[in-house]
Design an enzyme around this catalytic site. Structure first.
Site, PDB file in Angstrom:
ATOM      1  N   ASP A  88     -29.239  -5.969  13.904  1.00 34.95           N
ATOM      2  CA  ASP A  88     -27.674  -5.457  14.250  1.00 34.95           C
ATOM      3  C   ASP A  88     -26.358  -6.129  14.251  1.00 34.95           C
ATOM      4  O   ASP A  88     -25.174  -5.474  14.228  1.00 34.95           O
ATOM      5  CB  ASP A  88     -27.807  -4.824  16.416  1.00 34.95           C
ATOM      6  CG  ASP A  88     -28.115  -3.889  16.318  1.00 34.95           C
ATOM      7  OD1 ASP A  88     -29.130  -3.232  15.550  1.00 34.95           O
ATOM      8  OD2 ASP A  88     -28.879  -2.929  16.973  1.00 34.95           O
ATOM      9  N   CYS A 129     -36.060  -7.705  16.655  1.00 40.10           N
ATOM     10  CA  CYS A 129     -34.617  -7.116  16.359  1.00 40.10           C
ATOM     11  C   CYS A 129     -34.823  -5.782  16.970  1.00 40.10           C
ATOM     12  O   CYS A 129     -35.559  -4.688  16.902  1.00 40.10           O
ATOM     13  CB  CYS A 129     -34.043  -7.299  15.576  1.00 40.10           C
ATOM     14  SG  CYS A 129     -31.845  -7.056  15.629  1.00 40.10           S
ATOM     15  N   ASP A 130     -33.608  -5.229  17.475  1.00 40.46           N
ATOM     16  CA  ASP A 130     -33.360  -4.161  17.957  1.00 40.46           C
ATOM     17  C   ASP A 130     -34.381  -2.622  17.345  1.00 40.46           C
ATOM     18  O   ASP A 130     -34.740  -1.670  18.120  1.00 40.46           O
ATOM     19  CB  ASP A 130     -31.737  -3.948  17.556  1.00 40.46           C
ATOM     20  CG  ASP A 130     -30.870  -4.249  18.772  1.00 40.46           C
ATOM     21  OD1 ASP A 130     -31.273  -5.064  19.089  1.00 40.46           O
ATOM     22  OD2 ASP A 130     -30.125  -4.024  19.254  1.00 40.46           O
ATOM     23  N   LYS A 131     -34.231  -2.572  16.138  1.00 39.36           N
ATOM     24  CA  LYS A 131     -34.898  -1.212  15.125  1.00 39.36           C
ATOM     25  C   LYS A 131     -36.015  -1.686  14.806  1.00 39.36           C
ATOM     26  O   LYS A 131     -36.831  -0.579  14.997  1.00 39.36           O
ATOM     27  CB  LYS A 131     -34.077  -1.446  14.185  1.00 39.36           C
ATOM     28  CG  LYS A 131     -32.596  -0.957  14.418  1.00 39.36           C
ATOM     29  CD  LYS A 131     -31.982  -0.169  15.026  1.00 39.36           C
ATOM     30  CE  LYS A 131     -30.461   0.369  15.126  1.00 39.36           C
ATOM     31  NZ  LYS A 131     -30.047  -0.544  16.061  1.00 39.36           N
ATOM     32  N   CYS A 201     -31.232 -11.058  20.650  1.00 38.81           N
ATOM     33  CA  CYS A 201     -30.280 -11.418  21.875  1.00 38.81           C
ATOM     34  C   CYS A 201     -30.341 -11.358  22.995  1.00 38.81           C
ATOM     35  O   CYS A 201     -31.222 -11.010  23.449  1.00 38.81           O
ATOM     36  CB  CYS A 201     -28.573 -10.767  21.517  1.00 38.81           C
ATOM     37  SG  CYS A 201     -28.023 -10.392  19.845  1.00 38.81           S
ATOM     38  N   SER A 476     -24.310  -0.773  21.724  1.00 40.36           N
ATOM     39  CA  SER A 476     -25.103  -2.093  21.718  1.00 40.36           C
ATOM     40  C   SER A 476     -25.574  -2.188  23.757  1.00 40.36           C
ATOM     41  O   SER A 476     -24.756  -1.413  23.955  1.00 40.36           O
ATOM     42  CB  SER A 476     -24.565  -3.528  21.534  1.00 40.36           C
ATOM     43  OG  SER A 476     -25.226  -4.518  22.839  1.00 40.36           O
TER      44      SER A 476
END
Length: 564
Positions: A88, A129-131, A201, A476
């Site tokens: 991201d 990560c996010d996806k 993150c 986010s």
């Protein structure tokens, strides 16, 4: 025949001797050094999104080696496969981050091609990560081969000028720079120390949210999330995951036995109680859709208004993700929620959730409160409806300033986040405004535009409690403030968000769960008659294909099934 031989499942990867498929694959694999005995073992994909583009993925090769050895030790044959690795904060640079949401579905298809094409028997999914985590959950639901999600952990922050600093502080401080409250040198110094290790993150943003919810769904082993990247605990989990996948294959336990409506309700309960990222709603809806499950994730979340918030991890409060980790993590939260969870659901341990929670110790009450004594007596995440969002919108209540429960103001309408940020720089956005960022959803982008940077800049400029934001773009999990996201239907579908005019009054009532456009029906009808959907027919490449296939946000923005 022995009992062990009778119980041994038929492996789809063991092709009939003498067939073309058997002969050519045998030749390939023997040439790679595999033995005759190896060719009869369960064949397992280790889905690795390792990449040198982002620190989120920098440690995954080391994790993969541990999983490989554990699979071999348990009697399986591991095959590492690589997939797209969206970040991201890196892959967001091009096309105003339009590639981010489509990358999730590209990853699902990437996994399908490799696992189904080779007819492998199971998967260990290295989640980062996010996806990647939602994409991996979606792939597990779609393919329905035995699968274990392995959350690969969060990064640590550092210190700058005597203060703790992490990626969230860097993100917000861009707004502080634009507002003139810090210098470019200050921001540059923060970037030098904000990340001190690999992983996703810090904070309960989307990546850590989906790691936690993977465990809450039963698709990750207990004690999986949150967990520090590069830690001994992560490597121990990697070994456990390698052993677990072989066991799941031998017992023939598949994702759709785990991903039941009750499991999704459990995960939503955890999301509400912890104040998870708003993006979890679309990702859980997408996973349910890939599982071909008849469940309305938005309505199920909406029904959980009686669940209070029992953690306050940033950006929801003062605590850090490592505090939640040490306090007991997801299983500590689920222990406190056990009276309102369905404990009969199956998990990747081969046991029920109730069995998994039976010996969980009491969590650290400093960071995980009991239901009877929560941090906040309201849900951390909920759904708003109203004339602006008839199909719902998501608000992270836990990240809204405590003093704000109602807000009404005139609309400032933007269809380009960069233009909105410029308006912030020139001080033309004032306290009392409601900023509308629209045409940024999956269909409108096409590919959801990353509206989160404006929200971070707004907070950094000190306007988080004085300006509201309503958007169909992607936020986010680090965002805080009066932010109403995932407005449904999105503007490009003809939703009311696309009809808002500059100066219209928008009213938000968190307590009443309402977001309304104060415009008469006759005026809206006149505007609707003039509205035209965006034309993306000339867009080439993956974004053009995505635009043609993507379904509404309420369905998780999954791609349309290609059926005759």
């Amino acid at each position: 025949m022995s009992d062990a031989e009778q119980k041994k499942p038929t492996l789809r990867s063991n092709f009939e001797p003498g067939t073309t498929r058997w002969a050519v694959r045998r030749a390939q694999w023997l040439a790679m050094g595999y033995s005759e005995e190896d060719l009869l073992k369960p064949k397992i994909a280790i889905v690795n999104s390792s990449s040198k583009l982002s620190v989120c993925y920098a440690h995954l090769d080391d994790v993969c080696r541990v999983v490989e050895q554990a699979i071999r030790d348990a009697g399986g044959l591991p095959f590492e496969i690589r997939t797209v690795a969206p970040s991201d904060f890196v892959t967001s640079a091009g096309r105003q981050a339009r590639y981010l949401m489509p990358s999730r579905d590209l990853l699902v298809n990437d996994i399908e091609v490799q696992v189904e094409g080779a007819e492998l028997d199971g998967m260990v999914l290295l989640a980062s990560c996010d996806k990647t985590t939602p994409g991996q959950l979606m792939a597990a639901a779609r393919l329905n081969v035995p699968s274990v999600v392995l959350p690969c952990g969060y990064q640590l922050g550092g210190h700058c000028a005597g203060k703790e600093v992490d990626i969230e502080e860097v993100y917000k401080s861009v707004g502080s720079l634009k507002a003139g409250s810090i210098s470019l040198a200050d921001l540059k110094a923060m970037t030098c120390t904000a990340i001190t290790g690999p992983g996703v993150c810090a904070g309960l943003a989307t990546a850590n949210t989906m790691h936690v919810l993977s465990e809450a769904l039963g698709m990750a082993l207990p004690r999986s999330a949150p967990i520090r990247a590069g830690s001994q605990a992560l490597m121990e989990n990697a070994a456990r995951a390698g052993a677990a996948i072989v066991d799941l294959i031998l017992k023939d336990i598949r994702p759709r036995q785990i991903l039941t409506p009750a499991a999704f309700r459990n995960a939503l309960r955890v999301a509400v109680a912890t104040g998870c990222s708003v993006n979890c709603v679309r990702h859980l809806a997408a996973t349910a859709s890939e599982a071909e499950m008849d469940i309305d994730i938005v309505a199920e979340l909406e029904a959980l208004n009686d669940t209070p918030q029992i953690t306050t991890v940033r950006p929801n409060g003062p605590h850090r993700i490592e505090d939640l980790d040490k306090a007991g993590g997801c299983r500590g939260v689920m222990r406190e929620l056990s009276d309102v969870l369905d404990l009969s659901v199956m998990t990747v341990t081969g046991k029920t959730l109730g069995e998994n929670l039976a010996d969980v110790p009491e969590p650290d009450r400093t960071f995980i409160r009991p239901l009877a004594d929560p941090f906040r007596h309201e849900p951390g995440l909920t759904i708003l409806r109203g004339s602006l969002a008839p199909d719902g919108a998501v608000v992270k209540v836990s990240a809204v300033p405590a003093e704000v429960r109602t807000f009404s103001g005139k609309a400032r309408v933007f269809e380009d986040e960069a233009v909105a940020i410029k308006a912030l720089e020139t001080h033309s956005i004032k306290p009392g405004d409601v900023v509308v960022l629209r045409g940024l959803g999956p269909k409108g982008g096409p590919g959801t535009v990353f509206a989160a940077s404006f929200m971070a800049a707004l907070i950094g400029a000190g306007l988080g409690a004085g300006v509201a934001v309503v958007t169909d773009g992607e936020l986010s999990g680090l965002n805080s403030g009066i932010t109403i996201g995932q407005v449904m239907p999105e503007a490009a579908e003809g939703g009311p968000l696309g009809l808002v005019a500059e100066g219209d009054v928008i009213s938000i009532d968190i307590g009443a769960r309402r977001v309304d456009l104060d415009v008469s029906e006759s005026e809206l009808a006149a505007r609707r008659a003039m509205w035209r959907a965006p034309d993306h027919s000339q867009i080439r490449g993956w974004l053009g294909q995505y635009a043609a296939m993507v379904q509404p946000l309420s369905k998780g923005a999954v791609l349309k099934p290609m059926r005759p």
